[in-house]
Design a protein around this motif. Sequence first.
Motif, PDB file in Angstrom:
ATOM      1  N   VAL A  99       0.858  -1.194   0.000  1.00 20.99           N
ATOM      2  CA  VAL A  99       0.000   0.000   0.000  1.00 20.99           C
ATOM      3  C   VAL A  99       0.891   1.239   0.000  1.00 20.99           C
ATOM      4  O   VAL A  99       1.755   1.390   0.878  1.00 20.99           O
ATOM      5  N   ALA A 100       0.706   2.083  -1.011  1.00 20.84           N
ATOM      6  CA  ALA A 100       1.454   3.339  -1.113  1.00 20.84           C
ATOM      7  C   ALA A 100       0.498   4.497  -0.848  1.00 20.84           C
ATOM      8  O   ALA A 100      -0.683   4.441  -1.195  1.00 20.84           O
ATOM      9  N   PHE A 101       1.020   5.545  -0.228  1.00 23.82           N
ATOM     10  CA  PHE A 101       0.220   6.725   0.088  1.00 23.82           C
ATOM     11  C   PHE A 101       0.793   7.932  -0.636  1.00 23.82           C
ATOM     12  O   PHE A 101       2.013   8.144  -0.667  1.00 23.82           O
ATOM     13  N   LEU A 102      -0.096   8.722  -1.218  1.00 20.53           N
ATOM     14  CA  LEU A 102       0.281   9.900  -1.992  1.00 20.53           C
ATOM     15  C   LEU A 102      -0.439  11.109  -1.409  1.00 20.53           C
ATOM     16  O   LEU A 102      -1.670  11.149  -1.389  1.00 20.53           O
ATOM     17  N   ALA A 103       0.324  12.101  -0.919  1.00 23.49           N
ATOM     18  CA  ALA A 103      -0.314  13.243  -0.260  1.00 23.49           C
ATOM     19  C   ALA A 103       0.693  14.364  -0.079  1.00 23.49           C
ATOM     20  O   ALA A 103       1.906  14.182  -0.248  1.00 23.49           O
ATOM     21  N   ARG A 104       0.179  15.528   0.292  1.00 18.58           N
ATOM     22  CA  ARG A 104       0.980  16.690   0.676  1.00 18.58           C
ATOM     23  C   ARG A 104       0.356  17.334   1.915  1.00 18.58           C
ATOM     24  O   ARG A 104      -0.838  17.205   2.161  1.00 18.58           O
ATOM     25  N   GLY A 105       1.155  18.055   2.684  1.00 13.18           N
ATOM     26  CA  GLY A 105       0.639  18.861   3.788  1.00 13.18           C
ATOM     27  C   GLY A 105      -0.071  18.044   4.847  1.00 13.18           C
ATOM     28  O   GLY A 105       0.380  16.960   5.244  1.00 13.18           O
ATOM     29  N   SER A 106      -1.224  18.551   5.301  1.00 11.79           N
ATOM     30  CA  SER A 106      -1.982  17.849   6.337  1.00 11.79           C
ATOM     31  C   SER A 106      -2.366  16.445   5.896  1.00 11.79           C
ATOM     32  O   SER A 106      -2.395  15.505   6.700  1.00 11.79           O
ATOM     33  N   SER A 107      -2.670  16.293   4.612  1.00 11.28           N
ATOM     34  CA  SER A 107      -3.022  14.968   4.098  1.00 11.28           C
ATOM     35  C   SER A 107      -1.863  13.987   4.243  1.00 11.28           C
ATOM     36  O   SER A 107      -2.065  12.787   4.433  1.00 11.28           O
ATOM     37  N   ASP A 108      -0.633  14.499   4.163  1.00  8.56           N
ATOM     38  CA  ASP A 108       0.551  13.660   4.343  1.00  8.56           C
ATOM     39  C   ASP A 108       0.618  13.132   5.772  1.00  8.56           C
ATOM     40  O   ASP A 108       1.037  11.997   6.015  1.00  8.56           O
ATOM     41  N   HIS A 109       0.197  13.959   6.725  1.00  7.98           N
ATOM     42  CA  HIS A 109       0.195  13.523   8.121  1.00  7.98           C
ATOM     43  C   HIS A 109      -0.870  12.459   8.335  1.00  7.98           C
ATOM     44  O   HIS A 109      -0.646  11.487   9.065  1.00  7.98           O
ATOM     45  N   ALA A 110      -2.022  12.627   7.693  1.00  8.09           N
ATOM     46  CA  ALA A 110      -3.044  11.585   7.759  1.00  8.09           C
ATOM     47  C   ALA A 110      -2.522  10.292   7.144  1.00  8.09           C
ATOM     48  O   ALA A 110      -2.765   9.195   7.662  1.00  8.09           O
ATOM     49  N   ALA A 111      -1.782  10.412   6.035  1.00  3.63           N
ATOM     50  CA  ALA A 111      -1.221   9.233   5.380  1.00  3.63           C
ATOM     51  C   ALA A 111      -0.282   8.466   6.309  1.00  3.63           C
ATOM     52  O   ALA A 111      -0.215   7.229   6.260  1.00  3.63           O
ATOM     53  N   LEU A 112       0.425   9.184   7.155  1.00  2.47           N
ATOM     54  CA  LEU A 112       1.329   8.518   8.092  1.00  2.47           C
ATOM     55  C   LEU A 112       0.543   7.638   9.061  1.00  2.47           C
ATOM     56  O   LEU A 112       0.960   6.519   9.380  1.00  2.47           O
ATOM     57  N   LEU A 113      -0.605   8.120   9.532  1.00  6.59           N
ATOM     58  CA  LEU A 113      -1.448   7.254  10.368  1.00  6.59           C
ATOM     59  C   LEU A 113      -1.913   6.049   9.553  1.00  6.59           C
ATOM     60  O   LEU A 113      -1.977   4.930  10.076  1.00  6.59           O
ATOM     61  N   GLY A 114      -2.226   6.288   8.271  1.00  8.26           N
ATOM     62  CA  GLY A 114      -2.616   5.179   7.416  1.00  8.26           C
ATOM     63  C   GLY A 114      -1.552   4.100   7.350  1.00  8.26           C
ATOM     64  O   GLY A 114      -1.853   2.897   7.367  1.00  8.26           O
ATOM     65  N   ARG A 115      -0.296   4.516   7.283  1.00 11.78           N
ATOM     66  CA  ARG A 115       0.802   3.537   7.262  1.00 11.78           C
ATOM     67  C   ARG A 115       0.809   2.705   8.542  1.00 11.78           C
ATOM     68  O   ARG A 115       0.929   1.469   8.497  1.00 11.78           O
ATOM     69  N   TYR A 116       0.704   3.377   9.685  1.00 16.61           N
ATOM     70  CA  TYR A 116       0.662   2.640  10.956  1.00 16.61           C
ATOM     71  C   TYR A 116      -0.498   1.649  10.953  1.00 16.61           C
ATOM     72  O   TYR A 116      -0.348   0.479  11.331  1.00 16.61           O
ATOM     73  N   ALA A 117      -1.679   2.134  10.551  1.00 17.26           N
ATOM     74  CA  ALA A 117      -2.875   1.299  10.610  1.00 17.26           C
ATOM     75  C   ALA A 117      -2.763   0.091   9.693  1.00 17.26           C
ATOM     76  O   ALA A 117      -3.090  -1.037  10.082  1.00 17.26           O
ATOM     77  N   THR A 123       4.335  -0.858   3.291  1.00 15.47           N
ATOM     78  CA  THR A 123       3.739   0.431   2.924  1.00 15.47           C
ATOM     79  C   THR A 123       4.840   1.422   2.610  1.00 15.47           C
ATOM     80  O   THR A 123       5.997   1.240   2.986  1.00 15.47           O
ATOM     81  N   CYS A 124       4.459   2.503   1.919  1.00 13.09           N
ATOM     82  CA  CYS A 124       5.409   3.570   1.655  1.00 13.09           C
ATOM     83  C   CYS A 124       4.660   4.871   1.436  1.00 13.09           C
ATOM     84  O   CYS A 124       3.463   4.867   1.129  1.00 13.09           O
ATOM     85  N   LEU A 125       5.363   5.974   1.628  1.00 13.36           N
ATOM     86  CA  LEU A 125       4.870   7.287   1.263  1.00 13.36           C
ATOM     87  C   LEU A 125       5.533   7.658  -0.056  1.00 13.36           C
ATOM     88  O   LEU A 125       6.757   7.678  -0.150  1.00 13.36           O
ATOM     89  N   VAL A 126       4.732   7.921  -1.067  1.00 16.05           N
ATOM     90  CA  VAL A 126       5.262   8.275  -2.386  1.00 16.05           C
ATOM     91  C   VAL A 126       5.918   9.655  -2.332  1.00 16.05           C
ATOM     92  O   VAL A 126       5.373  10.584  -1.726  1.00 16.05           O
TER      93      VAL A 126
END
Length: 357
Positions: free
Chosen positions: A54-72, A81-84
Amino acid sequence: MTTTTTTRPAAVPGARMEAEMRQQPEVLAALVDRWPALTAQVAALTDGAPPLGVAFLARGSSDHAALLGRYAVELRTGLPTCLVAPSVATAYGRAPEGFQGWLLVALSQSGRTPEIVDLARRYADAGARVVAVTNDGGSALAGAAHLSIALEAGPEVAVPATKTVTGQLLALLALAAGLAPGGFGSAGLTQAQAAALPDAVARVLADAESAERAAALLADHDRLAVVGRGACYPAALESALKLQETTGLMAHGFSTADFRHGPIAVCGPEAPALLLAGSGPADADTLDLRDALAARRAPILLAGAAPEADLPWPALGHLGDCVTATVRGQQLALATARRLGIDPDRPAGLNKVTMTS
């Protein structure tokens, strides 16, 4: 003839931000009601077989939400998982490869950031299944995705994002639950646990006095560290961002573990630390920082589930701590801005949608 002039009362600084913050329990409750449908849609998207990652794509506040997504996702499924890094494609021109069989979760509150929309399409072309998490189910990002999770939080006018951020956090916890309905042990969030979040957030919002007292300390400083670990780490990054954009303070968010490796040196009598520590297994490490910070004579604000917390929130015992911690950060940013005489609804040089490309 005498004429009278009616003077309109001046708008309260941060009135829009505060009004949108107060809508969060309602927004979260609506997402909880949709929990079975959301988890079922995610499960259907993967056709019963887990993605390769699962990869997450985001900027700003959405990037912080994506980090919780990685944990979850990692806790719930064990999947990689990774942050793009968007600039790999947009600035360096490297086309995405190797994502066949992956899930890409693209987050944008507006759904209109050109960079995020463009990359979502590129990853879909590379074989990834794309999930869009956005407030606007009719946005370009939603249209580029195989599955759109619309927050349905209503219009968000204030530049500092509040209700859309906590909506994203809960939506990602639902996504993780949909990827692994059975889950791993107690990892992740159940609908019953999610159902307690609106009340927990309402209790935090009802306690404005704690934030006002904490703001009195922050207003006397121009820099601070915001520190958390596990579920509270994304909230530390988001709280630092809220303080930056609403007050202009030099606030920096850190993982507790990384903070110990050097950044703790920035704290002292003129540089306080805001510690976020909920009720999860990673939070004891953050609480243990207090002795080291006291030795540096750094002012400390503690936000969390501990009885002695300056900014308390209810003990939840799961990743939902990130939601309550994020709301406390919003509340503190608003109170600090007002104490400094700044209107957070009109932060200098910022716009609601950042048109990166």
